[in-house]
Design an enzyme around this catalytic site. Structure first.
Site, PDB file in Angstrom:
ATOM      1  N   ASP A 125       1.021  -1.013  -0.368  1.00 27.26           N
ATOM      2  CA  ASP A 125       0.257   0.379  -0.026  1.00 27.26           C
ATOM      3  C   ASP A 125       0.486   1.344   0.128  1.00 27.26           C
ATOM      4  O   ASP A 125       1.986   1.347   1.118  1.00 27.26           O
ATOM      5  CB  ASP A 125      -1.218   0.041   1.187  1.00 27.26           C
ATOM      6  CG  ASP A 125      -2.003  -0.814   1.148  1.00 27.26           C
ATOM      7  OD1 ASP A 125      -2.396  -1.467   0.209  1.00 27.26           O
ATOM      8  OD2 ASP A 125      -2.960  -0.716   2.438  1.00 27.26           O
ATOM      9  N   ARG A 176      -1.455  -0.522  -8.628  1.00 25.71           N
ATOM     10  CA  ARG A 176      -3.462  -0.472  -8.029  1.00 25.71           C
ATOM     11  C   ARG A 176      -2.935   1.496  -8.425  1.00 25.71           C
ATOM     12  O   ARG A 176      -2.386   2.117  -7.531  1.00 25.71           O
ATOM     13  CB  ARG A 176      -3.608  -0.236  -6.400  1.00 25.71           C
ATOM     14  CG  ARG A 176      -4.290  -0.113  -6.297  1.00 25.71           C
ATOM     15  CD  ARG A 176      -5.137   0.224  -4.409  1.00 25.71           C
ATOM     16  NE  ARG A 176      -5.179  -1.298  -3.856  1.00 25.71           N
ATOM     17  CZ  ARG A 176      -4.226  -1.495  -2.997  1.00 25.71           C
ATOM     18  NH1 ARG A 176      -3.517  -0.504  -1.824  1.00 25.71           N
ATOM     19  NH2 ARG A 176      -4.041  -3.293  -2.360  1.00 25.71           N
TER      20      ARG A 176
HETATM   21  C1  LIG Z   1      -8.613  -0.840  -3.335  1.00 27.42           C
HETATM   22  C2  LIG Z   1      -8.783   0.285  -2.895  1.00 27.42           C
HETATM   23  C3  LIG Z   1      -7.362   0.349  -2.025  1.00 27.42           C
HETATM   24  C4  LIG Z   1      -6.641   1.364  -1.220  1.00 27.42           C
HETATM   25  N1  LIG Z   1      -5.262   1.637  -1.030  1.00 27.42           N
HETATM   26  C5  LIG Z   1      -5.257   2.859  -0.959  1.00 27.42           C
HETATM   27  C6  LIG Z   1      -3.759   3.114  -0.903  1.00 27.42           C
HETATM   28  O1  LIG Z   1      -2.713   1.779  -0.742  1.00 27.42           O
HETATM   29  N2  LIG Z   1      -3.127   4.132  -0.406  1.00 27.42           N
HETATM   30  C7  LIG Z   1      -3.756   5.620  -0.515  1.00 27.42           C
HETATM   31  O2  LIG Z   1      -3.493   6.611  -0.511  1.00 27.42           O
HETATM   32  N3  LIG Z   1      -5.170   5.166  -0.611  1.00 27.42           N
HETATM   33  C8  LIG Z   1      -6.027   4.064  -1.067  1.00 27.42           C
HETATM   34  N4  LIG Z   1      -7.070   3.768  -0.951  1.00 27.42           N
HETATM   35  C9  LIG Z   1      -8.064   5.027  -0.809  1.00 27.42           C
HETATM   36  C10 LIG Z   1      -7.839   6.018  -1.853  1.00 27.42           C
HETATM   37  O3  LIG Z   1      -7.049   6.431  -2.259  1.00 27.42           O
HETATM   38  C11 LIG Z   1      -9.546   7.119  -1.722  1.00 27.42           C
HETATM   39  O4  LIG Z   1      -8.730   7.592  -0.878  1.00 27.42           O
HETATM   40  C12 LIG Z   1     -10.917   6.178  -1.911  1.00 27.42           C
HETATM   41  O5  LIG Z   1     -11.287   5.027  -2.751  1.00 27.42           O
HETATM   42  C13 LIG Z   1     -12.360   7.440  -1.828  1.00 27.42           C
HETATM   43  O6  LIG Z   1     -11.604   7.756  -3.324  1.00 27.42           O
HETATM   44  P1  LIG Z   1     -12.528   7.641  -4.586  1.00 27.42           P
HETATM   45  O7  LIG Z   1     -11.872   7.254  -5.669  1.00 27.42           O
HETATM   46  O8  LIG Z   1     -13.549   6.478  -4.324  1.00 27.42           O
HETATM   47  O9  LIG Z   1     -13.568   8.673  -4.671  1.00 27.42           O
HETATM   48  P2  LIG Z   1     -14.495   9.610  -3.886  1.00 27.42           P
HETATM   49  O10 LIG Z   1     -14.664  10.952  -4.521  1.00 27.42           O
HETATM   50  O11 LIG Z   1     -13.699  10.106  -2.923  1.00 27.42           O
HETATM   51  O12 LIG Z   1     -15.520   8.750  -3.780  1.00 27.42           O
HETATM   52  C14 LIG Z   1     -16.503   8.553  -4.551  1.00 27.42           C
HETATM   53  C15 LIG Z   1     -18.039   8.000  -4.337  1.00 27.42           C
HETATM   54  O13 LIG Z   1     -17.876   6.991  -3.262  1.00 27.42           O
HETATM   55  C16 LIG Z   1     -18.271   6.275  -2.233  1.00 27.42           C
HETATM   56  N5  LIG Z   1     -17.271   6.721  -0.897  1.00 27.42           N
HETATM   57  C17 LIG Z   1     -15.712   7.357  -0.899  1.00 27.42           C
HETATM   58  N6  LIG Z   1     -15.299   6.805  -0.249  1.00 27.42           N
HETATM   59  C18 LIG Z   1     -16.412   6.576   1.061  1.00 27.42           C
HETATM   60  C19 LIG Z   1     -16.241   6.001   1.827  1.00 27.42           C
HETATM   61  N7  LIG Z   1     -15.614   5.838   2.717  1.00 27.42           N
HETATM   62  N8  LIG Z   1     -17.421   4.914   2.640  1.00 27.42           N
HETATM   63  C20 LIG Z   1     -18.546   5.107   2.046  1.00 27.42           C
HETATM   64  N9  LIG Z   1     -19.142   5.299   0.305  1.00 27.42           N
HETATM   65  C21 LIG Z   1     -17.545   6.022   0.589  1.00 27.42           C
HETATM   66  C22 LIG Z   1     -19.037   7.994  -1.937  1.00 27.42           C
HETATM   67  O14 LIG Z   1     -20.322   7.381  -1.931  1.00 27.42           O
HETATM   68  C23 LIG Z   1     -18.192   8.599  -2.764  1.00 27.42           C
HETATM   69  O15 LIG Z   1     -19.450  10.171  -3.093  1.00 27.42           O
HETATM   70  C24 LIG Z   1      -7.711   2.635  -2.088  1.00 27.42           C
HETATM   71  C25 LIG Z   1      -8.587   2.376  -2.059  1.00 27.42           C
HETATM   72  C26 LIG Z   1      -9.752   0.967  -2.789  1.00 27.42           C
HETATM   73  C27 LIG Z   1     -10.576   1.342  -2.971  1.00 27.42           C
END
Ligand SMILES: Cc1cc2nc3c(=O)[nH]c(=O)nc-3n(C[C@H](O)[C@H](O)[C@H](O)COP(=O)(O)OP(=O)(O)OC[C@H]3O[C@@H](n4cnc5c(N)ncnc54)[C@H](O)[C@@H]3O)c2cc1C
Length: 303
Positions: A125, A176
């Site tokens: 990660d 990722r």
């Molecule tokens: C499999 C996976 C692994 C990841 N690994 C890392 C990593 O190693 N390092 C890192 O910095 N980040 C990691 N992330 C987190 C990522 O960087 C984002 O912070 C997170 O995914 C929110 O961004 P988004 O693209 O979903 O968009 P957003 O605009 O944040 O979300 C889009 C929509 O998804 C829904 N949503 C988003 N988050 C949530 C939540 N927590 N609960 C409920 N609904 C939600 C909401 O409806 C929102 O409007 C990971 C995410 C995923 C999916």
């Protein structure tokens, strides 16, 4: 952001842990490995893959890092024993990155070797920007000796497109791609504009696909899921060349859309006792959740 959401974000640091635990229950498989195994089995039955994460980060003592190695070894053997379709995700600071790089490297390599025996992939990660250089360095060093390793890039960082161009593409790193978690980076490090981050995500994905890299498209943003599907089509990729990834507990409907369209999907399944830091990040990312949970406080998220 509405006033309630702003209030949630502002009060996360002072929210009593038991309350955070209630808010976070949907994002975490449970305290124990058996809880995670159960969740992964259910996902696998629905044709969804998993990546298992033992919660924990930023350790300050070598014993804590060694304990994490032992915990992950149990995860690896549970994946093999139960024939789960799952790999593991781990955080360098959980293995002592902030204590000593070489110590951390040795701990992670020990797990990579163990995972290799079972044919399991290890994803490193990405944490806050102070870890980025070391995480890439470690991944590239490990890749010289092992095939079952990859890491993460964050579309919100200014440096990411350059990292993709100069290092990651050439080394065909298994990545990722995500927007980047809520680590409070200064503006000179990370883009503040949401649309810029999306644009950067799309540009990086296009570059990675063009170079033939395997990418885990990690997002719950419907627009980015759409763009991911568009780029998969544009590059004529078969489903083994990429996967979508989502976090446990987020947007079940979107998850079904991805699977029903015939794409492979992997769910990030965290478990363990160190749930606080992970949970507060999830809560800051989606303060709406607090409102939903208030309404359904006794209803757990269905896997
Ligand atoms: C499999 C996976 C692994 C990841 N690994 C890392 C990593 O190693 N390092 C890192 O910095 N980040 C990691 N992330 C987190 C990522 O960087 C984002 O912070 C997170 O995914 C929110 O961004 P988004 O693209 O979903 O968009 P957003 O605009 O944040 O979300 C889009 C929509 O998804 C829904 N949503 C988003 N988050 C949530 C939540 N927590 N609960 C409920 N609904 C939600 C909401 O409806 C929102 O409007 C990971 C995410 C995923 C999916």
């Amino acid at each position: 952001m509405g006033w309630f959401n702003s209030l949630v974000v502002a009060t996360v640091p002072i929210t009593p842990p038991p309350l955070v635990r209630i808010f976070a229950a949907r994002y975490i498989a449970g305290d124990k490995l058996e809880n995670a195994v159960k969740v992964v089995k259910t996902l696998n039955e629905r044709g969804i893959m998993a990546t298992v994460d033992v919660l924990g980060e930023s350790v300050t003592k070598k014993e804590q890092a060694r304990q994490a190695v032992e915990e992950y070894k149990l995860v690896l053997s549970a994946i093999a024993e139960n024939k789960l379709d799952a790999n593991i995700s781990l955080k360098p600071t959980q293995f002592g990155l902030k204590i000593d790089y070489n110590f951390c490297y040795a701990n992670i390599e020990e797990l990579v070797v163990e995972a290799e025996k079972y044919g399991i992939f290890v994803r490193i990660d990405m944490e806050d920007f102070t870890c980025t250089d070391d995480t890439f360095k470690m991944t590239l060093e490990l890749m010289k000796k092992h095939k079952n390793i990859g890491t993460v890039i964050q579309a919100k960082l200014h440096r990411t497109i350059n990292d993709v161009e100069t290092t990651l593409v050439g080394n065909k790193v298994n990545l990722r791609l995500c927007k980047g978690g809520t680590y409070n980076e200064p503006r000179k490090i990370a883009w503040a504009g949401k649309e810029i981050v999306r644009q950067n995500f799309i540009t990086c994905l296009d570059m990675l696909f063009s170079a033939g890299c395997y990418v885990g498209i990690a997002t719950h943003d419907e627009r980015l899921v759409f763009e991911g599907m568009r780029l998969v089509r544009k590059h004529k990729l078969n489903r083994e060349r990429y996967e979508f990834q989502m976090l446990l507990g987020v947007d079940r409907e979107l998850r079904d859309i991805i699977v029903d369209e015939g794409h492979r999907l992997r769910i990030y399944v965290p478990f363990g006792k160190q749930w606080y830091a992970y949970s507060t990040r999830r809560l800051r990312e989606n303060p709406d959740m607090a409102g939903h949970i208030m309404k359904n406080i006794f209803k757990r998220y269905e896997i």
